[in-house]
Enzyme design. Structure first.
Site, PDB file in Angstrom:
ATOM      1  N   GLY A   1       0.702   3.980   1.509  1.00  0.00           N
ATOM      2  CA  GLY A   1       0.749   4.763   2.735  1.00  0.00           C
ATOM      3  C   GLY A   1      -0.262   5.887   2.739  1.00  0.00           C
ATOM      4  N   GLY A   2      -0.893   6.135   1.580  1.00  0.00           N
ATOM      5  CA  GLY A   2      -1.841   7.236   1.481  1.00  0.00           C
ATOM      6  C   GLY A   2      -3.002   7.116   2.444  1.00  0.00           C
ATOM      7  N   PHE A   3      -3.590   5.929   2.535  1.00  0.00           N
ATOM      8  CA  PHE A   3      -4.756   5.751   3.407  1.00  0.00           C
ATOM      9  C   PHE A   3      -4.395   6.023   4.861  1.00  0.00           C
ATOM     10  CE2 PHE A   3      -7.471   3.191   6.166  1.00  0.00           C
ATOM     11  CZ  PHE A   3      -8.725   3.619   5.771  1.00  0.00           C
TER      12      PHE A   3
ATOM     13  N   ASP B   1      -8.466  -7.042  -0.307  1.00  0.00           N
ATOM     14  CA  ASP B   1      -7.700  -7.151   0.935  1.00  0.00           C
ATOM     15  C   ASP B   1      -8.563  -6.626   2.065  1.00  0.00           C
ATOM     16  OD1 ASP B   1      -6.366  -4.456   2.316  1.00  0.00           O
ATOM     17  OD2 ASP B   1      -7.041  -4.129   0.256  1.00  0.00           O
TER      18      ASP B   1
ATOM     19  N   GLY C   1     -11.106   4.568  -1.770  1.00  0.00           N
ATOM     20  CA  GLY C   1     -12.097   5.487  -1.236  1.00  0.00           C
ATOM     21  C   GLY C   1     -13.465   4.878  -1.038  1.00  0.00           C
TER      22      GLY C   1
ATOM     23  N   CYS D   1      -9.033 -26.709   7.366  1.00  0.00           N
ATOM     24  CA  CYS D   1      -7.849 -25.983   7.836  1.00  0.00           C
ATOM     25  C   CYS D   1      -7.179 -26.743   8.979  1.00  0.00           C
ATOM     26  CB  CYS D   1      -8.225 -24.569   8.269  1.00  0.00           C
ATOM     27  SG  CYS D   1      -8.948 -24.456   9.921  1.00  0.00           S
TER      28      CYS D   1
ATOM     29  N   ASP E   1       0.863  -1.176   0.000  1.00  0.00           N
ATOM     30  CA  ASP E   1       0.000   0.000   0.000  1.00  0.00           C
ATOM     31  C   ASP E   1       0.903   1.231   0.000  1.00  0.00           C
ATOM     32  OD1 ASP E   1      -1.874   1.966   0.495  1.00  0.00           O
ATOM     33  OD2 ASP E   1      -2.979   0.769   1.944  1.00  0.00           O
TER      34      ASP E   1
END
Length: 376
Positions: A91-93, A271, A221, A311, A89
């Site tokens: 880092g903006g968020f 994600d 967004g 699992c 990512d």
């Protein structure tokens, strides 16, 4: 490079080829913000439960341990012992979530560290340089994430700035990929569509960034204040305006039901921290909805979390035992539940891919939602 293998309605089955391997899509990216999945889950565990691609965070890793440290240690793959694709990512968020601690300028964003309060600057070039040091497979463009709802005039200005920043990101990543000391000189770049819940802004922005011939496109967004209905409407407007020969990534989403709805609308990548976060708090996903293992009714329950699950947790442990571990505050409780939830998500994506291959995705989706009874 993305190859579309099959369409079933608007849902897409594809392959995304990278220098670190091929990703079968649709896919869920397991979130390891600080180069690790919270809940004591190792990279060996991730492989065992079917994880194809991992997501880490540029902002957090730049502060701790520092992107230069990771570069000197050979990049993120070597650092965390993971030989499959990694998306970082931008880092903006995270930067924009520090709303009371940051100032947005044309050059980038000035903000204070959430760790020690020191002043930091991050712009498109800085984000690309950090991600190049991390040597991730896919770097995300630096953008502004605006919380919904927001005034349309502000959203318009923000989207124009995000477009200018994307152009700077592309110039910088091309420069970094051409340099001899770059660890991963085939690093890919995904651009991010913004525009809040304003259809006209979203569609116009999608068309503009589509012309930039990037390696993939994200829709950002969303899941930041709007309703599910608004999110799905935005997807219906945006996805047809993005290139069909590139992967489409819906950022930060979401619940299993959200994923099914987005796949139906043509999304390939997802994600979300939900499977690991919920697992750490004893909430687990099952074939019949979510259950809370701390409930008293599980005290003597010697069944696995989910009798239909394969699992490692469900093969070996009971609900009663895991409930006891939570009550005793044993770390193993979190680990077992996070492993189960991540397996649930990765297996869900596998089943989605199979249903698209067979041409019966909508029937699969209908059966899943009915079975979950809208609790997922």
């Amino acid at each position: 490079m993305y190859k579309l293998l099959k369409k079933d309605g608007s849902s897409r089955r594809g392959e995304f080829s990278t220098p670190h391997g091929v990703v079968q899509t649709p896919v869920f990216m397991n979130v390891g913000t600080l180069a690790a999945i919270k809940g004591a889950v190792s990279t060996e565990d991730l492989k065992e439960i079917g994880c194809q691609i991992e997501l880490s965070n540029t902002y957090h890793l730049s502060l701790r341990p520092g992107d230069e440290v990771i570069r000197k240690l050979g990049g993120l793959h070597k650092f965390m012992n993971w030989d499959r694709p990694i998306l970082t990512d931008s880092g903006g968020f995270q930067v924009f979530s520090l709303s009371g601690m940051r100032k947005i300028k044309e050059e980038g964003v000035y903000f204070n560290s959430h760790i020690d309060g020191r002043k930091i600057f991050m712009g498109p070039e800085e984000s690309m340089r950090i991600q190049s040091n991390l040597a991730s497979t896919v770097a995300m463009a630096f953008d502004e994430c605006v919380e919904n709802p927001a005034p349309k005039e502000y959203v318009e200005d923000s989207v124009k700035r995000t477009t200018r920043w994307l152009k700077r990101c592309k110039i910088e990543i091309d420069r970094l990929n051409s340099m001899p000391h770059t660890i991963n000189n085939k690093q890919m770049l995904f651009g991010i569509n913004q525009g809040g819940v304003h259809d006209d802004i979203r569609m116009e922005h999608a068309k503009i960034i589509s012309d930039m011939d990037l390696d993939g496109y994200a829709i950002g967004g969303l899941a930041v204040g709007e309703t599910h209905e608004e999110m799905y409407r935005v997807l219906e407007k945006v996805v047809p305006n993005l290139p069909e020969n590139k992967p489409i990534y819906l950022m930060g989403v979401g619940t299993p039901a959200n994923i099914l709805e987005a796949v139906e609308r043509g999304v390939d990548f997802f994600d979300c921290v939900m499977p690991s976060r919920n697992g750490r708090h004893s909430h687990v996903f099952t074939s019949y909805g979510v259950i809370h293992l701390l409930n008293a009714k599980y005290e003597l329950d010697d069944n696995p979390i989910d009798s239909e699950c394969s699992c490692p947790t469900c093969k070996n442990y009971t609900r009663a035992y895991i409930r006891h571990l939570f009550k005793a505050k044993e770390m193993l409780a979190m680990r077992l539940c996070v492993i189960h939830n991540l397996y649930f998500y990765n297996n869900l994506m596998k089943e989605i891919r199979e249903s698209i291959d067979k041409g019966n995705f909508l029937q699969y989706k209908k059966e899943k939602l009915e079975k979950w009874n809208e609790t997922v």
